[in-house]
Design a protein around this motif. Sequence first.
Motif, PDB file in Angstrom:
ATOM      1  N   TYR A 265       0.848  -1.191   0.000  1.00  0.00           N
ATOM      2  CA  TYR A 265       0.000   0.000   0.000  1.00  0.00           C
ATOM      3  C   TYR A 265       0.885   1.244   0.000  1.00  0.00           C
ATOM      4  O   TYR A 265       2.091   1.178   0.280  1.00  0.00           O
ATOM      5  CB  TYR A 265      -0.939   0.006   1.205  1.00  0.00           C
ATOM      6  CG  TYR A 265      -0.230   0.075   2.543  1.00  0.00           C
ATOM      7  CD1 TYR A 265      -0.021   1.301   3.191  1.00  0.00           C
ATOM      8  CD2 TYR A 265       0.252  -1.082   3.165  1.00  0.00           C
ATOM      9  CE1 TYR A 265       0.643   1.370   4.411  1.00  0.00           C
ATOM     10  CE2 TYR A 265       0.910  -1.026   4.381  1.00  0.00           C
ATOM     11  CZ  TYR A 265       1.097   0.200   5.009  1.00  0.00           C
ATOM     12  OH  TYR A 265       1.753   0.263   6.208  1.00  0.00           O
ATOM     13  N   VAL A 266       0.275   2.375  -0.308  1.00  0.00           N
ATOM     14  CA  VAL A 266       0.995   3.643  -0.338  1.00  0.00           C
ATOM     15  C   VAL A 266       0.839   4.330   1.009  1.00  0.00           C
ATOM     16  O   VAL A 266      -0.280   4.641   1.439  1.00  0.00           O
ATOM     17  CB  VAL A 266       0.478   4.550  -1.467  1.00  0.00           C
ATOM     18  CG1 VAL A 266       1.098   5.941  -1.369  1.00  0.00           C
ATOM     19  CG2 VAL A 266       0.788   3.922  -2.822  1.00  0.00           C
ATOM     20  N   GLY A 267       1.949   4.559   1.687  1.00  0.00           N
ATOM     21  CA  GLY A 267       1.953   5.270   2.960  1.00  0.00           C
ATOM     22  C   GLY A 267       2.449   6.681   2.740  1.00  0.00           C
ATOM     23  O   GLY A 267       3.650   6.937   2.729  1.00  0.00           O
ATOM     24  N   LEU A 268       1.538   7.594   2.512  1.00  0.00           N
ATOM     25  CA  LEU A 268       1.903   8.982   2.220  1.00  0.00           C
ATOM     26  C   LEU A 268       2.426   9.668   3.476  1.00  0.00           C
ATOM     27  O   LEU A 268       2.014   9.344   4.593  1.00  0.00           O
ATOM     28  CB  LEU A 268       0.700   9.736   1.668  1.00  0.00           C
ATOM     29  CG  LEU A 268       0.200   9.256   0.314  1.00  0.00           C
ATOM     30  CD1 LEU A 268      -1.128   9.918  -0.028  1.00  0.00           C
ATOM     31  CD2 LEU A 268       1.228   9.559  -0.769  1.00  0.00           C
ATOM     32  N   PRO A 269       3.332  10.640   3.298  1.00  0.00           N
ATOM     33  CA  PRO A 269       3.861  11.384   4.450  1.00  0.00           C
ATOM     34  C   PRO A 269       2.738  12.024   5.261  1.00  0.00           C
ATOM     35  O   PRO A 269       1.679  12.360   4.727  1.00  0.00           O
ATOM     36  CB  PRO A 269       4.755  12.446   3.794  1.00  0.00           C
ATOM     37  CG  PRO A 269       5.132  11.858   2.476  1.00  0.00           C
ATOM     38  CD  PRO A 269       3.932  11.069   2.035  1.00  0.00           C
ATOM     39  N   GLU A 270       2.967  12.183   6.532  1.00  0.00           N
ATOM     40  CA  GLU A 270       1.957  12.756   7.419  1.00  0.00           C
ATOM     41  C   GLU A 270       1.519  14.134   6.934  1.00  0.00           C
ATOM     42  O   GLU A 270       2.354  14.988   6.590  1.00  0.00           O
ATOM     43  CB  GLU A 270       2.515  12.853   8.838  1.00  0.00           C
ATOM     44  CG  GLU A 270       1.478  13.276   9.870  1.00  0.00           C
ATOM     45  CD  GLU A 270       2.053  13.246  11.280  1.00  0.00           C
ATOM     46  OE1 GLU A 270       1.348  13.694  12.196  1.00  0.00           O
ATOM     47  OE2 GLU A 270       3.192  12.776  11.445  1.00  0.00           O
ATOM     48  N   GLY A 271       0.214  14.345   6.875  1.00  0.00           N
ATOM     49  CA  GLY A 271      -0.315  15.620   6.420  1.00  0.00           C
ATOM     50  C   GLY A 271      -0.713  15.626   4.963  1.00  0.00           C
ATOM     51  O   GLY A 271      -1.391  16.539   4.500  1.00  0.00           O
ATOM     52  N   GLU A 272      -0.309  14.593   4.198  1.00  0.00           N
ATOM     53  CA  GLU A 272      -0.675  14.494   2.793  1.00  0.00           C
ATOM     54  C   GLU A 272      -1.781  13.448   2.643  1.00  0.00           C
ATOM     55  O   GLU A 272      -1.552  12.259   2.821  1.00  0.00           O
ATOM     56  CB  GLU A 272       0.530  14.106   1.936  1.00  0.00           C
ATOM     57  CG  GLU A 272       1.612  15.183   1.884  1.00  0.00           C
ATOM     58  CD  GLU A 272       2.703  14.838   0.890  1.00  0.00           C
ATOM     59  OE1 GLU A 272       2.431  14.025  -0.030  1.00  0.00           O
ATOM     60  OE2 GLU A 272       3.822  15.357   1.026  1.00  0.00           O
ATOM     61  N   GLY A 273      -2.971  13.900   2.295  1.00  0.00           N
ATOM     62  CA  GLY A 273      -4.100  12.997   2.210  1.00  0.00           C
ATOM     63  C   GLY A 273      -4.248  12.304   0.879  1.00  0.00           C
ATOM     64  O   GLY A 273      -4.875  11.265   0.774  1.00  0.00           O
ATOM     65  N   THR A 274      -3.677  12.875  -0.176  1.00  0.00           N
ATOM     66  CA  THR A 274      -3.796  12.296  -1.510  1.00  0.00           C
ATOM     67  C   THR A 274      -2.443  12.299  -2.196  1.00  0.00           C
ATOM     68  O   THR A 274      -1.532  13.034  -1.812  1.00  0.00           O
ATOM     69  CB  THR A 274      -4.788  13.087  -2.373  1.00  0.00           C
ATOM     70  OG1 THR A 274      -4.336  14.451  -2.466  1.00  0.00           O
ATOM     71  CG2 THR A 274      -6.176  13.067  -1.764  1.00  0.00           C
ATOM     72  N   ALA A 275      -2.317  11.485  -3.219  1.00  0.00           N
ATOM     73  CA  ALA A 275      -1.076  11.454  -3.991  1.00  0.00           C
ATOM     74  C   ALA A 275      -1.043  12.629  -4.956  1.00  0.00           C
ATOM     75  O   ALA A 275      -2.001  13.392  -5.082  1.00  0.00           O
ATOM     76  CB  ALA A 275      -0.990  10.137  -4.755  1.00  0.00           C
TER      77      ALA A 275
END
Length: 242
Positions: free
Chosen positions: A7-17
Amino acid sequence: MLIERAYVGLPEGEGTAGDGWPWTVPCVRQLVEEGLTFRAPVTFLVGENGSGKSTLAEALAEGFGLDPYGGSAGYKYAGSREVSELGGVLRFDPTRAGRRMVRGPRTRRRGFFLRAETALEALGREWLSQSPDDMSHGESFLMAFREKFSQPGLYVMDEPEAALSFSSCLELVGLMDELGSRGAQIVCATHSPLLTALPGAEIVEVGEHGMRSVEWAELALVDHWRRYLSDPRAYLRHVLTG
């Protein structure tokens, strides 16, 4: 198996790619939204050129800690190729057997990333019984398979059939089956109906629809090869002049 889900674990604070490539590729969008679940030791990624199957394969290798340029796991990257944007945020839910590799330091990870376009140079950096320069492209691939694909780990391959004959592809199928039975996990992006016929393997078809699990007999590439071998002229008349 080592990995149950990617899965994609985006950096904290980023809700979308992001909005650009590769985030606009349908299979990548689906990966961001749903993740990719693995149900068998061997998974094939199949699709047309540009569908995103190689992008997925590369990101899976990078997320696990394999050299983006190609080569073995367990040591600092030897190639100059940087980790892709997708590979840098890919995360895994490991199986019990894979937890030590996935959550431990890079030195605990085992596996190999073979990408067709960089394979010869990458293999030149490996400890092998014979130099790849002293044999054909296909022979060097088979030597790497025999000597480097030998223990539980993650083995990612991007179109390995590119240098292999029919009989060599069959040998690779046998090796994949043996590796899977020993606890290894294989992800292979391919156009080969021969490789994807491995019994028990999962086939994920990627395209404009995103990703979906399909049976071998349902694959468009299997249907096209069957039709072509039965009557080549039915296809060739559309591409040949005169």
